[in-house]
Design an enzyme around this catalytic site. Sequence first.
Site, PDB file in Angstrom:
ATOM      1  N   ARG A 103       0.494 -19.488  18.191  1.00  0.00           N
ATOM      2  CA  ARG A 103       0.441 -20.824  17.593  1.00  0.00           C
ATOM      3  C   ARG A 103       1.835 -21.418  17.395  1.00  0.00           C
ATOM      4  O   ARG A 103       2.062 -22.604  17.653  1.00  0.00           O
ATOM      5  CB  ARG A 103      -0.279 -20.712  16.246  1.00  0.00           C
ATOM      6  CG  ARG A 103      -0.511 -22.022  15.582  1.00  0.00           C
ATOM      7  CD  ARG A 103      -1.472 -21.853  14.412  1.00  0.00           C
ATOM      8  NE  ARG A 103      -1.586 -23.094  13.664  1.00  0.00           N
ATOM      9  CZ  ARG A 103      -2.288 -23.220  12.571  1.00  0.00           C
ATOM     10  NH1 ARG A 103      -2.953 -22.189  12.091  1.00  0.00           N
ATOM     11  NH2 ARG A 103      -2.334 -24.370  11.937  1.00  0.00           N
TER      12      ARG A 103
ATOM     13  N   LYS B 273      -8.347  -1.323  10.983  1.00  0.00           N
ATOM     14  CA  LYS B 273      -8.348  -2.784  10.788  1.00  0.00           C
ATOM     15  C   LYS B 273      -6.916  -3.317  10.772  1.00  0.00           C
ATOM     16  O   LYS B 273      -6.630  -4.367  11.341  1.00  0.00           O
ATOM     17  CB  LYS B 273      -9.011  -3.136   9.446  1.00  0.00           C
ATOM     18  CG  LYS B 273     -10.508  -3.166   9.485  1.00  0.00           C
ATOM     19  CD  LYS B 273     -10.990  -3.735   8.157  1.00  0.00           C
ATOM     20  CE  LYS B 273     -12.479  -3.663   8.022  1.00  0.00           C
ATOM     21  NZ  LYS B 273     -12.928  -3.964   6.658  1.00  0.00           N
TER      22      LYS B 273
ATOM     23  N   LEU C 286      -2.672 -15.489   8.606  1.00  0.00           N
ATOM     24  CA  LEU C 286      -1.451 -15.923   7.926  1.00  0.00           C
ATOM     25  C   LEU C 286      -0.856 -17.051   8.736  1.00  0.00           C
ATOM     26  O   LEU C 286      -0.911 -17.040   9.973  1.00  0.00           O
ATOM     27  CB  LEU C 286      -0.475 -14.737   7.899  1.00  0.00           C
ATOM     28  CG  LEU C 286       0.938 -14.965   7.376  1.00  0.00           C
ATOM     29  CD1 LEU C 286       0.912 -15.119   5.848  1.00  0.00           C
ATOM     30  CD2 LEU C 286       1.842 -13.775   7.728  1.00  0.00           C
ATOM     31  N   TYR C 287      -0.307 -18.046   8.047  1.00  0.00           N
ATOM     32  CA  TYR C 287       0.399 -19.088   8.780  1.00  0.00           C
ATOM     33  C   TYR C 287       1.777 -19.299   8.184  1.00  0.00           C
ATOM     34  O   TYR C 287       1.900 -19.660   7.022  1.00  0.00           O
ATOM     35  CB  TYR C 287      -0.392 -20.408   8.769  1.00  0.00           C
ATOM     36  CG  TYR C 287       0.336 -21.428   9.601  1.00  0.00           C
ATOM     37  CD1 TYR C 287       0.279 -21.364  10.987  1.00  0.00           C
ATOM     38  CD2 TYR C 287       1.149 -22.384   9.013  1.00  0.00           C
ATOM     39  CE1 TYR C 287       0.991 -22.251  11.774  1.00  0.00           C
ATOM     40  CE2 TYR C 287       1.861 -23.280   9.795  1.00  0.00           C
ATOM     41  CZ  TYR C 287       1.788 -23.206  11.171  1.00  0.00           C
ATOM     42  OH  TYR C 287       2.504 -24.067  11.943  1.00  0.00           O
TER      43      TYR C 287
ATOM     44  N   TYR D 147      -5.498   5.975  13.523  1.00  0.00           N
ATOM     45  CA  TYR D 147      -4.111   5.532  13.735  1.00  0.00           C
ATOM     46  C   TYR D 147      -3.799   5.469  15.233  1.00  0.00           C
ATOM     47  O   TYR D 147      -3.369   4.432  15.746  1.00  0.00           O
ATOM     48  CB  TYR D 147      -3.191   6.515  13.027  1.00  0.00           C
ATOM     49  CG  TYR D 147      -1.716   6.206  13.081  1.00  0.00           C
ATOM     50  CD1 TYR D 147      -1.157   5.191  12.299  1.00  0.00           C
ATOM     51  CD2 TYR D 147      -0.852   6.962  13.885  1.00  0.00           C
ATOM     52  CE1 TYR D 147       0.207   4.930  12.323  1.00  0.00           C
ATOM     53  CE2 TYR D 147       0.511   6.709  13.908  1.00  0.00           C
ATOM     54  CZ  TYR D 147       1.034   5.694  13.125  1.00  0.00           C
ATOM     55  OH  TYR D 147       2.395   5.440  13.149  1.00  0.00           O
TER      56      TYR D 147
ATOM     57  N   ASN E 174      -4.266 -11.036  14.311  1.00  0.00           N
ATOM     58  CA  ASN E 174      -3.761 -12.119  13.454  1.00  0.00           C
ATOM     59  C   ASN E 174      -2.305 -12.463  13.760  1.00  0.00           C
ATOM     60  O   ASN E 174      -1.924 -13.637  13.832  1.00  0.00           O
ATOM     61  CB  ASN E 174      -3.906 -11.732  11.973  1.00  0.00           C
ATOM     62  CG  ASN E 174      -5.358 -11.753  11.525  1.00  0.00           C
ATOM     63  OD1 ASN E 174      -6.155 -12.534  12.050  1.00  0.00           O
ATOM     64  ND2 ASN E 174      -5.718 -10.900  10.572  1.00  0.00           N
TER      65      ASN E 174
ATOM     66  N   GLY F 263       4.507   0.875   0.752  1.00  0.00           N
ATOM     67  CA  GLY F 263       5.908   0.477   0.564  1.00  0.00           C
ATOM     68  C   GLY F 263       6.109  -0.035  -0.848  1.00  0.00           C
ATOM     69  O   GLY F 263       5.525  -1.053  -1.232  1.00  0.00           O
TER      70      GLY F 263
ATOM     71  N   PHE G 187       0.843  -1.206   0.000  1.00  0.00           N
ATOM     72  CA  PHE G 187       0.000   0.000   0.000  1.00  0.00           C
ATOM     73  C   PHE G 187       0.879   1.257   0.000  1.00  0.00           C
ATOM     74  O   PHE G 187       0.696   2.163  -0.815  1.00  0.00           O
ATOM     75  CB  PHE G 187      -0.946  -0.031   1.212  1.00  0.00           C
ATOM     76  CG  PHE G 187      -1.718   1.248   1.420  1.00  0.00           C
ATOM     77  CD1 PHE G 187      -2.296   1.925   0.350  1.00  0.00           C
ATOM     78  CD2 PHE G 187      -1.876   1.787   2.698  1.00  0.00           C
ATOM     79  CE1 PHE G 187      -3.002   3.122   0.539  1.00  0.00           C
ATOM     80  CE2 PHE G 187      -2.572   2.977   2.890  1.00  0.00           C
ATOM     81  CZ  PHE G 187      -3.123   3.637   1.809  1.00  0.00           C
TER      82      PHE G 187
ATOM     83  N   LYS H  88      -3.393   2.030  17.249  1.00  0.00           N
ATOM     84  CA  LYS H  88      -2.111   1.645  17.854  1.00  0.00           C
ATOM     85  C   LYS H  88      -2.253   1.442  19.356  1.00  0.00           C
ATOM     86  O   LYS H  88      -1.583   0.599  19.938  1.00  0.00           O
ATOM     87  CB  LYS H  88      -1.062   2.731  17.573  1.00  0.00           C
ATOM     88  CG  LYS H  88      -0.626   2.816  16.119  1.00  0.00           C
ATOM     89  CD  LYS H  88       0.290   1.658  15.756  1.00  0.00           C
ATOM     90  CE  LYS H  88       0.877   1.840  14.357  1.00  0.00           C
ATOM     91  NZ  LYS H  88       1.831   0.785  13.999  1.00  0.00           N
TER      92      LYS H  88
END
Length: 319
Positions: free
Chosen positions: A110, A95, A67-68, A149, A103, A42, A40, A153
């Site tokens: 995990r 978000k 994500l794993y 923001y 996440n 970078g 977005f 944060k």
Amino acid sequence: MAHFSRKRVLVTGGAGFLGSHLCERLLDDGADVICVDNFFTGPKDNIAKLMANPSFEVMRHDITFSLYVEVDEIYNLACPASPIHYQHNPVQTTKTSVHGAINMLGLAKRVGAKIFQASTSEVYGDPNVHPQPEEYLGNVNPIGPRACYDEGKRCAETLFSDYHREHGLEIRIARIFNTYGPRMHPNDGRVVSNFIVQALAGDDITIYGDGKQTRSFCYVDDLIEGFIQLMNAPDGTAQPVNLGNPEEFTILDFAQKVIEKTGSKSKLVFKDLPTDDPMQRCPDISRAKKLLNWEPTIALDAGLDKTIEYFSSIKDLKI
Ligand code: NAD
Ligand code: UDP
């Protein structure tokens, strides 16, 4: 097989300004690095020279989705950082900060990874304690244009702290103060990039408000050293740590410095101060000094020279 003994590190937002420097440093230190980014803010150019390194891997992924990956450490940097970028799609900013943190914390839990959060001095809002120590709880407008923001944060810090308390996760929280250096986005509207680009082009230098508001500027190499030291701090270092340069400048003084250093003929013009723009900001870095024996070593003059050299090398520079 040969690489299995190396530390595997995930850097979210790894194609951004700070993320690309962090990826580079981790590779230099001998880690395997997975850079996750949705590109977005970078650009791929920031990591182009790392692509040839077999220890470097890039995944296009938005961290608001799960994500794993098997990793030992996670640096969570993904989030647009400049006011114009994070206000472009404020819901997505919240978000990214909140769902993204959930996440990444879920992933850390995990796979048993240690996890670092790129928090911000914005958690202090428009501070009425100066300079700001970590104990200061802040003065944030929860419904203003910066709230997506700042509150995002703040909520991420809450989530990190709760995962630490509830699940025993090894967390690190860096409260980053204004940082500058090569690979800042020339059009991201931040004061360092704006003033240098304007000065090099001979355009007017845009001072918001009367320019008496203050900021302190940390050179990127100093900050990245602080990241590494904080991540490697003893287990249980869960409290937030301010990372920034405590030398404070008014925006007017900063503009004069950029004009002098570039030899520019640009004139100062005064524009409206954006809503909720903090009037003063300067880190109290006693905790970082005590805990990590860290403090910045690169003075603004030296850091600005390198940054101006970087922007001078970009073709067709224009805001
Ligand atoms: P940046 O905008 O250059 O980098 C952010 C990176 O995150 C970009 O590469 C962007 O594409 C990526 N990204 C954004 N949303 C994403 C998403 N949903 N999923 C995946 N990738 C996403 O900003 P930066 O200056 O490098 O800042 C990095 C981090 O440090 C941010 O979290 C920011 O809040 C924090 N920070 C930076 C500063 C500073 O002065 N640079 C100060 C305080 C805090
Ligand atoms: N600023 C300015 N002119 C510009 C860009 C920014 O005067 O062209 C001011 C801005 O209003 C703020 C300070 O510089 O007071 C730092 O702004 P920046 O966006 O870099 O970071 P932040 O406000 O998040 O610290």
